[in-house]
Every structure is written in C-alpha cells, then in structure tokens.
Motif scaffolding. Structure first.
Motif, short mmCIF file in Angstrom:
data_model
loop_
_atom_site.label_atom_id
_atom_site.label_comp_id
_atom_site.label_asym_id
_atom_site.label_seq_id
_atom_site.Cartn_x
_atom_site.Cartn_y
_atom_site.Cartn_z
N UNK A 1 0.84 -1.19 0.00
CA UNK A 1 0.00 0.00 0.00
C UNK A 1 0.87 1.24 0.00
N UNK A 2 0.31 2.31 -0.53
CA UNK A 2 1.01 3.59 -0.58
C UNK A 2 0.11 4.69 -0.05
N UNK A 3 0.70 5.57 0.75
CA UNK A 3 -0.08 6.65 1.35
C UNK A 3 0.68 7.95 1.27
N UNK A 4 -0.08 9.05 1.19
CA UNK A 4 0.52 10.36 1.28
C UNK A 4 0.85 10.67 2.73
N UNK A 5 0.96 11.92 3.05
CA UNK A 5 1.30 12.30 4.42
C UNK A 5 0.22 11.81 5.38
N UNK A 6 0.59 10.92 6.26
CA UNK A 6 -0.38 10.30 7.15
C UNK A 6 0.23 10.13 8.54
N UNK A 7 -0.64 10.16 9.52
CA UNK A 7 -0.20 9.83 10.86
C UNK A 7 0.01 8.32 10.97
N UNK A 8 0.72 7.92 12.00
CA UNK A 8 0.91 6.49 12.23
C UNK A 8 -0.43 5.80 12.39
N UNK A 9 -1.32 6.39 13.18
CA UNK A 9 -2.62 5.76 13.41
C UNK A 9 -3.39 5.60 12.11
N UNK A 10 -3.32 6.61 11.25
CA UNK A 10 -4.06 6.55 10.00
C UNK A 10 -3.55 5.41 9.13
N UNK A 11 -2.25 5.27 9.05
CA UNK A 11 -1.68 4.22 8.20
C UNK A 11 -2.02 2.84 8.74
N UNK A 12 -1.82 2.61 10.02
CA UNK A 12 -2.00 1.26 10.56
C UNK A 12 -3.47 0.85 10.58
N UNK A 13 -4.37 1.81 10.44
CA UNK A 13 -5.79 1.47 10.36
C UNK A 13 -6.27 1.43 8.91
N UNK A 14 -5.34 1.43 7.97
CA UNK A 14 -5.70 1.26 6.58
C UNK A 14 -5.98 2.53 5.81
#
Length: 124
Positions: A96-109
């Motif tokens: 998966x690839x994400x823009x600027x995200x918090x840790x919580x946002x990334x680990x929750x998908x």
C-alpha cells in the motif's frame, strides 16, 4: 495512475524465509509512505509494517523482530523480508502507498492505493 505490483509470495515451511517486493509507478515514490498489510482467510485485513519517507519504520507486534521493511527509492520498490515464518503468517500480503499520514491513519488502513496482493503460505 498509481500501480503497485507485488511479487515474491509462495509456499515455505515454518521457520523459513521469503522476501516480498512491491514495484510502484505513477507518482514520486520517495515522498510517500509505503506499507504492507495482510489478510488471512476469514479474517480482516491487518497492518504488518510501514516505512515513512524519512526512514522511520513501524511494525505490528506479531511480526516485530522477524520481519523487516525496506525501500529502494532508485528502484521505486519496497521490500518485506520475512524470517522465522509461522503458519499464522499465512495470508495474502498487500502493498500500500499513502501520502502524508499519521501512524494511526496508516495502521488502520488509511492509504491511497493498494496492490493486488501476493499469497504467502507457511506449512507446519
């Protein structure tokens, strides 16, 4: 159009190792968070590991010490080295690839793009 293509899955015995690769295209790879998730049969997709553009990494407790996420920005590729594999690691693994995200946002998908997945099967 962002594309994420995983490879490297397969069948391995418990205690063995595999290295997954995810080749990305479509936008500047080096500036984005790259992550791995997995989904076992009958279970929800779960976070495995993430690698921020600045070099920070984060792992699920279940894989900490056994899995290592790394990236090669020159090759637009993120890797997941999986050692000491267990039958419980059997799942489809997704990049998966994400823009600027918090840790919580990334680990929750909370990501922008998903790959198609690659199957990892660990036999006992």
């Amino acid at each position: 159009q962002v594309q994420l293509v995983e490879s490297g899955g397969g069948l391995v015995q418990a205690g063995g190792s595999l290295r997954l690769s995810c080749a990305a295209s479509g936008r500047t790879f080096s500036t984005y968070v790259m992550a791995w998730f997995r989904q076992a049969p009958g279970k929800e997709r779960e976070f495995v590991a993430a690698h921020w553009s600045g070099g920070s990494t984060y792992y699920a407790d279940s894989v900490k010490g056994r899995f290592t996420i790394s990236r090669d920005n020159a090759k637009n590729t993120v890797y997941l080295q999986m050692n000491s594999l267990k039958p419980a690691d059997t799942a489809v693994y997704y990049c998966a690839q994400a823009g600027s995200r918090s840790l919580y946002s990334v680990i929750t998908g909370g990501v922008d793009y998903w790959g198609q997945g690659t199957q990892v099967t660990v036999s006992s």
